[in-house]
Design a protein around this motif. Structure first.
Motif, short mmCIF file in Angstrom:
data_model
loop_
_atom_site.label_atom_id
_atom_site.label_comp_id
_atom_site.label_asym_id
_atom_site.label_seq_id
_atom_site.Cartn_x
_atom_site.Cartn_y
_atom_site.Cartn_z
N ALA A 195 1.00 -0.93 -0.05
CA ALA A 195 -0.04 -0.01 0.11
C ALA A 195 0.69 1.22 0.02
O ALA A 195 0.71 2.25 -0.64
N ARG A 196 1.85 1.15 0.61
CA ARG A 196 2.81 2.33 0.96
C ARG A 196 3.43 2.52 -0.63
O ARG A 196 3.54 3.78 -1.01
N GLY A 197 3.73 1.40 -1.28
CA GLY A 197 4.54 1.37 -2.73
C GLY A 197 3.50 2.22 -3.58
O GLY A 197 3.72 2.98 -4.27
N GLU A 198 2.27 1.88 -3.51
CA GLU A 198 1.39 2.29 -4.28
C GLU A 198 1.11 3.63 -3.96
O GLU A 198 0.76 4.72 -5.00
N GLN A 199 0.98 4.23 -2.92
CA GLN A 199 0.90 5.78 -2.54
C GLN A 199 2.01 6.56 -3.11
O GLN A 199 1.84 7.34 -3.66
N THR A 200 3.37 5.85 -2.94
CA THR A 200 4.42 6.59 -3.27
C THR A 200 4.38 6.80 -4.92
O THR A 200 4.57 7.76 -5.75
N ARG A 201 3.93 5.58 -5.72
CA ARG A 201 3.82 5.64 -6.99
C ARG A 201 2.74 6.52 -7.54
O ARG A 201 2.97 7.44 -8.55
N ALA A 202 1.52 6.78 -6.80
CA ALA A 202 0.46 7.67 -6.96
C ALA A 202 0.84 9.04 -6.97
O ALA A 202 0.74 10.01 -7.72
N SER A 203 1.78 9.36 -6.04
CA SER A 203 2.36 10.66 -5.63
C SER A 203 3.19 11.37 -6.84
O SER A 203 3.45 12.27 -7.36
N ILE A 204 4.15 10.11 -7.14
CA ILE A 204 5.02 10.46 -8.32
C ILE A 204 4.32 10.73 -9.77
O ILE A 204 4.37 11.75 -10.39
N VAL A 205 3.17 10.10 -9.80
CA VAL A 205 2.29 10.22 -11.18
C VAL A 205 1.64 11.44 -11.23
O VAL A 205 1.70 12.48 -11.88
N THR A 206 1.11 12.11 -9.88
CA THR A 206 0.55 13.25 -9.73
C THR A 206 1.31 14.45 -9.84
O THR A 206 1.05 15.39 -10.47
N ALA A 207 2.41 14.24 -9.38
CA ALA A 207 3.67 15.29 -9.59
C ALA A 207 3.80 15.62 -11.07
O ALA A 207 4.31 16.44 -11.51
N ALA A 208 3.99 14.44 -11.81
CA ALA A 208 4.43 14.39 -12.90
C ALA A 208 3.45 15.02 -13.88
O ALA A 208 3.59 15.96 -14.83
N LEU A 209 2.19 14.83 -13.61
CA LEU A 209 0.97 15.38 -14.41
C LEU A 209 0.88 16.73 -14.24
O LEU A 209 0.64 17.55 -15.33
#
Length: 220
Positions: free
Chosen positions: A6-20
């Motif tokens: 779950a923590r990994g998914e949250q980190t990945r989601a944060s990276i994608v959000t920042a990228a967009l």
């Protein structure tokens, strides 16, 4: 590459959000992985661990957009029973969701147009997003009760997905305020699509319908 925790998914989601957010601000070409990592508050190595390249960021964007499209389509599909209304409705909510990304869409669309690119909507890498999108059009068909030649009805969700790709291409090049031209296209095209689908049941159309189904299946 999809992290399992779950923590990994949250980190990945944060990276994608920042990228967009950076894509909207600087454009696709002007955004670097280092800038994405800084904006997400992670190390560059960590960013590459969760998202190996900028292309993977766009693939993650595809996935997220399809998830949002499916969620937004729920209300339309619950409210509308007619095929044309359901089809136009799900296309319009897509236009609404995609609007914030219109300014940089043309940049990565150039990459998506390359047949060998993983960003192509037909690539293996785009498979999950493609399947999620086709599932929406399957709901459009099954919930409408539309009648058509059996073979056409079976392939109709995939055909509607292909038509959706045409709408996306039109949307990318649409400079009208609020994409009004794209909205006009989907509102006026949906009833025409319904008429064509229903016409496949007519005796004189059986042969053409069978040829169309055969063509689609041969390309699958």
């Amino acid at each position: 590459m999809r992290p399992r925790s779950a923590r990994g998914e949250q980190t990945r989601a944060s990276i994608v959000t920042a990228a967009l957010a950076l894509f909207r601000e600087r454009g696709y070409e002007g955004t670097t992985m280092r800038a994405v990592a800084d904006a997400a508050g992670v190390s560059l190595g960590n960013a590459y661990y969760y998202v190996p390249s900028k292309e993977h960021l766009i693939l993650a964007f595809y996935d997220r957009l399809q998830e949002e499209h499916a969620a937004a389509a729920v209300d339309v599909l619950a409210r509308e029973t007619g095929f044309a209304q359901r089809l136009a409705g799900v296309e319009e909510v897509f236009v609404d969701l995609a609007e914030p990304y219109h300014e940089f869409a043309g940049a990565f669309f150039r990459h998506a147009a390359e047949p060998t690119s993983p960003l192509s909507p037909f690539s293996p890498e785009s498979g999950p997003a493609r399947a999620a999108s086709a599932a929406i059009y399957r709901e459009v068909v099954t919930g409408s009760g539309i009648k058509a030649a059996p073979g056409v009805l079976a392939e109709l969700p995939e055909l509607l997905w292909l038509a959706h790709m045409g709408v996306v291409l039109f949307w990318v090049h649409d400079a009208s305020p609020g994409r009004t031209r794209t909205r006009t296209l989907v509102r006026r095209a949906a009833p025409l699509v319904e008429k064509l689908v229903r016409a496949t049941r007519l005796p004189g159309m059986h042969g053409i319908a069978d040829d169309l189904v055969g063509l689609v299946r041969s390309l699958g």
